[in-house]
Design an enzyme around this catalytic site. Structure first.
Site, short mmCIF file in Angstrom:
data_model
loop_
_atom_site.label_atom_id
_atom_site.label_comp_id
_atom_site.label_asym_id
_atom_site.label_seq_id
_atom_site.Cartn_x
_atom_site.Cartn_y
_atom_site.Cartn_z
CD GLN A 1 35.83 56.88 -71.09
OE1 GLN A 1 34.63 57.10 -71.15
NE2 GLN A 1 36.73 57.82 -70.85
CB CYS B 1 33.52 60.26 -72.26
SG CYS B 1 34.14 61.94 -72.05
CG HIS C 1 31.87 61.72 -68.25
ND1 HIS C 1 32.81 61.07 -69.02
CD2 HIS C 1 30.97 60.74 -67.89
CE1 HIS C 1 32.51 59.80 -69.12
NE2 HIS C 1 31.38 59.57 -68.46
#
Lengths: 214, 71
Positions: A19, A25, A162
């Protein structure tokens, strides 16, 4: 349930992505799940556009962050077709949404489920086998320093920050673990993957889990 | 530039990271335990790491009931 199950063995998981310096994410995990389910349903495994989700999922904030469930909800409500990565490539920065005609080919989301599997990780294993790779939220603060092995400590539940893709599990050894694809490149962790102990929702891996249906 | 402010700051972050590894690895006695060490994020402060990479919003999901709706 099989003692070990890994969607990579069926060649339906795309290679690990990076990323870069972009908080995307949430988009990588959602697109990763859609790519895999598309392949499980008999299509060729193809990379779909993460940048399209990043730019167009308007309730999220692009590289400044977002919610997997908001992205899935947007995909479901709008029936937007995700185009190929080659047609809308990843730039690691938020851009203007590019629209494609209805006749343009792509992959649309029909539905998704989201559940808290806390205390029920066996049921989560069942969902993984039945539905394909799963989108999960985790606490990844300690992952800054992770090199490999099975994470069993230094991770909280209920403090997710995340998003990742759960692609398999292994219960054949002393410590059963989830096989999780991250989006920080292949030089991180176990060639881009992280292993998390099954049970007690380590890192919050079972707290918010989504399955996609195409 | 080893004399730059940026270099000194990164060096300090790196030293902090090394201390953190010692603590994290103190739990890693078992053969398959996670190992912590130097990687591409080692010269970032924890704050920088969070701000760059940990940008997923928390989303509460209903508890899995295990019951099918049919039947």
């Amino acid at each position: 349930l099989p003692a070990r199950f890994d969607w990579r063995d069926k060649a339906v998981v795309s290679p690990v992505q990076n990323q870069q310096a972009c908080g995307s994410c949430w988009a990588f995990s959602v697109v990763g799940a859609m790519q895999s389910v598309h392949a499980i349903e008999g299509s060729t495994l193809e990379r779909l556009s993460v940048q399209q989700v990043l730019d167009c999922s308007y309730k999220n904030e692009g590289c400044n962050g977002g919610s997997t469930l908001q992205a899935l909800d947007w995909l479901k409500q709008t029936r937007v077709k995700l185009v190929l990565e080659s047609e809308y490539s990843y730039k690691a920065k938020t851009g203007i949404c590019h629209y494609f005609s209805q006749s343009h080919g792509g992959v649309a989301l029909k539905n998704f489920t989201a559940h808290d599997f806390g205390g029920q990780e066996k049921a989560m294993m069942g969902q993984l086998v039945e539905c394909g790779p799963l989108v999960a939220l985790v606490d990844a603060v300690s992952w800054q320093d992770y090199l490999g092995g099975i994470i069993q400590h230094h991770c909280s539940s209920h403090w997710s920050n995340h998003a990742v893709l759960v692609v398999g599990y292994d219960t054949t050894g002393d410590i059963p673990y989830w096989i999780v694809q991250n989006s920080w490149g292949t030089s991180w962790g176990n060639e881009g993957y992280v292993y998390i102990k099954i049970g007690d929702s380590v890192c919050g891996i079972a707290d918010s889990v989504a399955a996609v249906f195409l | 530039d080893v004399n730059s402010e940026e270099f000194n700051r990164r060096h300090l972050y790196f030293q902090d990271t090394m201390k953190r590894h010692k603590y994290l690895n103190s739990f890693s006695a078992a053969p398959h335990s996670a190992k912590y060490g130097i990687n591409q994020f080692s010269d970032l402060s924890q704050k920088e790491f969070r701000e760059l990479y940990l940008r997923a919003s928390t989303a509460r999901a209903p508890s899995f009931s295990g019951l099918k709706t049919e039947g």
